[in-house]
Design a protein around this motif. Structure first.
Motif, PDB file in Angstrom:
ATOM      1  N   VAL A  50       7.650   7.430   6.689  1.00 36.32           N
ATOM      2  CA  VAL A  50       6.823   7.893   5.566  1.00 36.32           C
ATOM      3  C   VAL A  50       5.820   6.788   5.245  1.00 36.32           C
ATOM      4  N   GLY A 101       1.618   5.682   6.722  1.00 38.38           N
ATOM      5  CA  GLY A 101       0.930   5.219   7.935  1.00 38.38           C
ATOM      6  C   GLY A 101      -0.064   4.117   7.625  1.00 38.38           C
ATOM      7  N   VAL A 109      -0.431  -0.316   7.723  1.00 34.72           N
ATOM      8  CA  VAL A 109      -0.147  -1.258   8.815  1.00 34.72           C
ATOM      9  C   VAL A 109       1.355  -1.427   9.032  1.00 34.72           C
ATOM     10  N   VAL A 110       2.128  -1.310   7.951  1.00 40.61           N
ATOM     11  CA  VAL A 110       3.584  -1.500   8.092  1.00 40.61           C
ATOM     12  C   VAL A 110       4.212  -0.287   8.782  1.00 40.61           C
ATOM     13  N   PRO A 134      -0.742  11.635   4.413  1.00 40.25           N
ATOM     14  CA  PRO A 134      -1.930  12.489   4.232  1.00 40.25           C
ATOM     15  C   PRO A 134      -3.221  11.764   4.598  1.00 40.25           C
ATOM     16  N   PRO A 174      -3.669   8.451   6.766  1.00 37.91           N
ATOM     17  CA  PRO A 174      -3.203   7.246   7.462  1.00 37.91           C
ATOM     18  C   PRO A 174      -4.276   6.159   7.509  1.00 37.91           C
ATOM     19  N   ALA A 175      -3.820   4.924   7.425  1.00 40.34           N
ATOM     20  CA  ALA A 175      -4.695   3.732   7.475  1.00 40.34           C
ATOM     21  C   ALA A 175      -5.670   3.683   6.308  1.00 40.34           C
ATOM     22  N   TRP A 219       3.095   3.144  -3.256  1.00 38.33           N
ATOM     23  CA  TRP A 219       3.560   4.464  -3.737  1.00 38.33           C
ATOM     24  C   TRP A 219       5.057   4.673  -3.485  1.00 38.33           C
ATOM     25  N   TYR A 249     -11.588 -16.342  -1.418  1.00 35.66           N
ATOM     26  CA  TYR A 249     -11.560 -16.707   0.007  1.00 35.66           C
ATOM     27  C   TYR A 249     -12.650 -15.973   0.765  1.00 35.66           C
ATOM     28  N   HIS A 288       3.318  -6.748  -0.642  1.00 39.55           N
ATOM     29  CA  HIS A 288       2.428  -7.422  -1.577  1.00 39.55           C
ATOM     30  C   HIS A 288       1.185  -8.021  -0.897  1.00 39.55           C
ATOM     31  N   GLY A 330       1.189  -7.977   3.867  1.00 39.61           N
ATOM     32  CA  GLY A 330       1.665  -6.921   4.765  1.00 39.61           C
ATOM     33  C   GLY A 330       1.090  -6.993   6.171  1.00 39.61           C
TER      34      GLY A 330
HETATM   35  C1  LIG Z   1      -7.806  -6.754  -1.458  1.00 38.67           C
HETATM   36  C2  LIG Z   1      -6.597  -6.995  -0.609  1.00 38.67           C
HETATM   37  C3  LIG Z   1      -6.603  -8.026   0.310  1.00 38.67           C
HETATM   38  C4  LIG Z   1      -5.486  -8.255   1.112  1.00 38.67           C
HETATM   39  N1  LIG Z   1      -5.525  -9.276   2.028  1.00 38.67           N
HETATM   40  C5  LIG Z   1      -4.448  -9.475   2.837  1.00 38.67           C
HETATM   41  C6  LIG Z   1      -4.480 -10.487   3.824  1.00 38.67           C
HETATM   42  O1  LIG Z   1      -5.476 -11.198   3.970  1.00 38.67           O
HETATM   43  N2  LIG Z   1      -3.384 -10.646   4.632  1.00 38.67           N
HETATM   44  C7  LIG Z   1      -2.275  -9.868   4.492  1.00 38.67           C
HETATM   45  O2  LIG Z   1      -1.315 -10.070   5.243  1.00 38.67           O
HETATM   46  N3  LIG Z   1      -2.218  -8.898   3.553  1.00 38.67           N
HETATM   47  C8  LIG Z   1      -3.270  -8.697   2.723  1.00 38.67           C
HETATM   48  N4  LIG Z   1      -3.218  -7.736   1.758  1.00 38.67           N
HETATM   49  C9  LIG Z   1      -1.956  -7.021   1.547  1.00 38.67           C
HETATM   50  C10 LIG Z   1      -1.804  -5.908   2.552  1.00 38.67           C
HETATM   51  O3  LIG Z   1      -2.955  -5.111   2.529  1.00 38.67           O
HETATM   52  C11 LIG Z   1      -0.584  -5.057   2.208  1.00 38.67           C
HETATM   53  O4  LIG Z   1       0.552  -5.852   2.029  1.00 38.67           O
HETATM   54  C12 LIG Z   1      -0.325  -4.071   3.340  1.00 38.67           C
HETATM   55  O5  LIG Z   1      -1.489  -3.341   3.635  1.00 38.67           O
HETATM   56  C13 LIG Z   1       0.799  -3.133   2.991  1.00 38.67           C
HETATM   57  O6  LIG Z   1       0.879  -2.203   4.040  1.00 38.67           O
HETATM   58  P1  LIG Z   1       1.675  -0.856   3.863  1.00 38.67           P
HETATM   59  O7  LIG Z   1       1.594  -0.147   5.149  1.00 38.67           O
HETATM   60  O8  LIG Z   1       3.014  -1.153   3.272  1.00 38.67           O
HETATM   61  O9  LIG Z   1       0.878  -0.095   2.688  1.00 38.67           O
HETATM   62  P2  LIG Z   1      -0.489   0.713   2.737  1.00 38.67           P
HETATM   63  O10 LIG Z   1      -1.462   0.135   3.663  1.00 38.67           O
HETATM   64  O11 LIG Z   1      -0.910   0.899   1.318  1.00 38.67           O
HETATM   65  O12 LIG Z   1      -0.045   2.096   3.363  1.00 38.67           O
HETATM   66  C14 LIG Z   1       0.792   2.969   2.650  1.00 38.67           C
HETATM   67  C15 LIG Z   1       0.547   4.348   3.218  1.00 38.67           C
HETATM   68  O13 LIG Z   1       1.483   5.235   2.649  1.00 38.67           O
HETATM   69  C16 LIG Z   1       0.848   6.466   2.440  1.00 38.67           C
HETATM   70  N5  LIG Z   1       1.585   7.191   1.415  1.00 38.67           N
HETATM   71  C17 LIG Z   1       1.675   6.923   0.097  1.00 38.67           C
HETATM   72  N6  LIG Z   1       2.422   7.844  -0.507  1.00 38.67           N
HETATM   73  C18 LIG Z   1       2.820   8.704   0.440  1.00 38.67           C
HETATM   74  C19 LIG Z   1       3.608   9.890   0.430  1.00 38.67           C
HETATM   75  N7  LIG Z   1       4.160  10.355  -0.715  1.00 38.67           N
HETATM   76  N8  LIG Z   1       3.797  10.560   1.578  1.00 38.67           N
HETATM   77  C20 LIG Z   1       3.271  10.112   2.767  1.00 38.67           C
HETATM   78  N9  LIG Z   1       2.517   8.990   2.827  1.00 38.67           N
HETATM   79  C21 LIG Z   1       2.293   8.304   1.681  1.00 38.67           C
HETATM   80  C22 LIG Z   1      -0.570   6.106   2.016  1.00 38.67           C
HETATM   81  O14 LIG Z   1      -1.464   7.188   2.268  1.00 38.67           O
HETATM   82  C23 LIG Z   1      -0.839   4.899   2.871  1.00 38.67           C
HETATM   83  O15 LIG Z   1      -1.535   5.222   4.070  1.00 38.67           O
HETATM   84  C24 LIG Z   1      -4.334  -7.453   0.969  1.00 38.67           C
HETATM   85  C25 LIG Z   1      -4.344  -6.384   0.076  1.00 38.67           C
HETATM   86  C26 LIG Z   1      -5.464  -6.152  -0.709  1.00 38.67           C
HETATM   87  C27 LIG Z   1      -5.465  -4.977  -1.658  1.00 38.67           C
END
Ligand SMILES: Cc1cc2nc3c(=O)[nH]c(=O)nc-3n(C[C@H](O)[C@H](O)[C@H](O)COP(=O)(O)OP(=O)(O)OC[C@H]3O[C@@H](n4cnc5c(N)ncnc54)[C@H](O)[C@@H]3O)c2cc1C
Length: 386
Positions: free
Chosen positions: A6, A8, A10-11, A31, A33-34, A228, A268, A348, A351
């Motif tokens: 659940v 899409g 980077v994690v 809904p 991804p990326a 989320w 930065y 945080h 990621g």
């Molecule tokens: C401005 C900024 C700068 C950053 N800089 C860095 C950096 O330099 N280096 C670093 O390592 N990290 C950085 N980060 C942190 C990093 O972006 C996050 O830690 C990382 O993207 C988290 O990835 P994720 O896949 O968990 O979440 P997300 O990328 O937020 O992906 C979550 C996904 O879940 C989906 N989703 C949500 N709810 C549902 C649902 N109910 N059903 C199905 N899908 C759902 C969303 O559509 C989304 O695609 C930064 C973040 C920000 C905001």
């Protein structure tokens, strides 16, 4: 039956890709991804220059994941068919230069250098002149710096695009829908309200319910929904807003990441191979607000100009606000959380950095010393989760 991922970002995509590579049947549900925080992220892989006095567990996780990045990027590029290899995701390793202006900043850098030295981290203290020799576009007022030569960075948008391509080439289904709840064995009427239930363990997770009511059965659900995630399971994850902008330059202004503190606020600059310069980022506790504000951009540009005056000449290419998935201790929540459910959330500020290690932990690819790191990010630290 399949393992359902659940989210899409980077994690989630990294987890799905490592599972698919290991021959396990997976499906990704998202809904958009990326499109989450991963779309906003600067992509710094900087466990050393980001170390703080209270976050040693995060440092250990970050260093382990950074070690994984070169192989991760090379394998991903090969799987996605990128002809440029790891350069295809713009993985660069020229380090981070942390610069200081005033006497207070310099004293803080000295303290930080001593702390890093104690931890055995390779950093080099530089004079203002040495900083400008490395980065001639730095402001003349820069009086000193700290070089973390081992830090790296990557372009997260290229990484997620490559992950989506690699998954498509491996015929991994991508369901473009929102998950509205987890299906549980003991709860046929609807999704359980939370993981951290009082009065005993929650029932086995058997799949997910999608918007519109359709259900998807799963052997395991991996929850990787970033900021989320708390809506689907009672995990302590909150959104931390970050505004960030991208500038376009005919030629690169910097050769490495530069960071500094201007009037007490951190800023930065991250250079990309194609001349793009990323300037970030605000940290705001405003819930799910993703508005880009004049004040946020003003502060970023004002502070970036203090570090590198030439930024004001560059073309503004993109501004965006993303939601970091924050946790109470700033450490991600990764690992099994009861029968049928695995958490991969709460990354945080890190990621992108932590994606390769997270994927390895979830896919069972991390052994030895690395496997020992699993305890640091275990969901169990937030109480009994079953
Ligand atoms: C401005 C900024 C700068 C950053 N800089 C860095 C950096 O330099 N280096 C670093 O390592 N990290 C950085 N980060 C942190 C990093 O972006 C996050 O830690 C990382 O993207 C988290 O990835 P994720 O896949 O968990 O979440 P997300 O990328 O937020 O992906 C979550 C996904 O879940 C989906 N989703 C949500 N709810 C549902 C649902 N109910 N059903 C199905 N899908 C759902 C969303 O559509 C989304 O695609 C930064 C973040 C920000 C905001």
């Amino acid at each position: 039956m399949v393992e359902v991922i659940v989210g899409g970002g980077v994690v989630g995509l990294s987890v799905a890709w490592r599972l698919a590579r290991a021959g396990r049947p997976v499906t990704v549900v998202d809904p958009d991804p990326a499109g989450g925080a991963s779309h906003a992220a600067a992509g710094m892989l900087a466990p050393v220059s980001e170390v703080t006095y209270t976050e040693e567990p995060l440092l250990r996780l970050g260093l382990a994941s950074l070690r994984r990045w070169p192989a991760f990027a090379a394998e991903l590029a090969a799987d996605a068919g990128l002809p440029e290899g790891a350069h295809g995701v713009d993985l660069r390793a020229e380090g981070t230069l942390d610069v200081a202006f005033g006497a207070d900043d310099l004293a803080a850098l000295d303290e930080l250098a001593a702390f890093m030295d104690k931890l055995g981290l390779p950093v080099e203290r530089l004079t203002g002149r040495e900083c400008r020799r490395l980065e001639p576009m730095l402001a003349p007022s820069v009086r000193g710096g700290l070089l973390a030569a081992g830090d790296a960075w990557v372009d997260p948008r290229r990484v997620t695009a490559a992950l989506l391509t690699a998954l498509e080439r491996r015929h991994v289904p991508l369901v473009r829908a929102r998950v509205t709840g987890l299906l549980r064995e003991d709860d046929p009427e609807g999704p359980a309200a939370g993981l951290l239930r009082e009065g005993g363990p929650a029932g086995r997770v058997t799949g997910v319910r999608l918007e519109g009511g359709a259900e998807l059965a799963a052997t395991t659900v991996v929850l990787a929904a970033g900021a989320w995630s708390a809506a689907l399971a009672g995990v302590p994850v909150r959104p931390v807003k970050g505004q960030i902008l991208r500038l376009r330059s005919p030629q690169p202004l910097l050769t490495r990441c530069v960071r500094g503190s201007v009037h007490g606020s951190p800023v930065y600059l991250v250079p990309r191979g194609d001349g793009e310069l990323v300037v970030g980022a605000t940290q705001e506790e405003l819930g799910f607000d993703t508005r880009v504000t004049a004040g946020g951009l003003y502060e970023l540009l004002r502070d970036a100009r203090e570090l590198v005056p030439g930024v004001t000449e560059l073309e503004l290419a993109d501004v965006v606000a993303g939601l970091r998935p924050g946790t109470p201790d700033n450490v991600p929540i990764v690992g099994p959380a009861g029968d049928g459910l695995v958490l991969a959330t709460g990354h945080h500020r890190g990621g992108v950095l932590l994606a390769p290690l997270t994927a390895a932990l979830v896919a069972g690819e991390a052994g030895g010393e690395e496997g020992g790191l699993a305890a640091l990010c275990s969901p169990a630290r937030f109480g009994e989760i079953a």
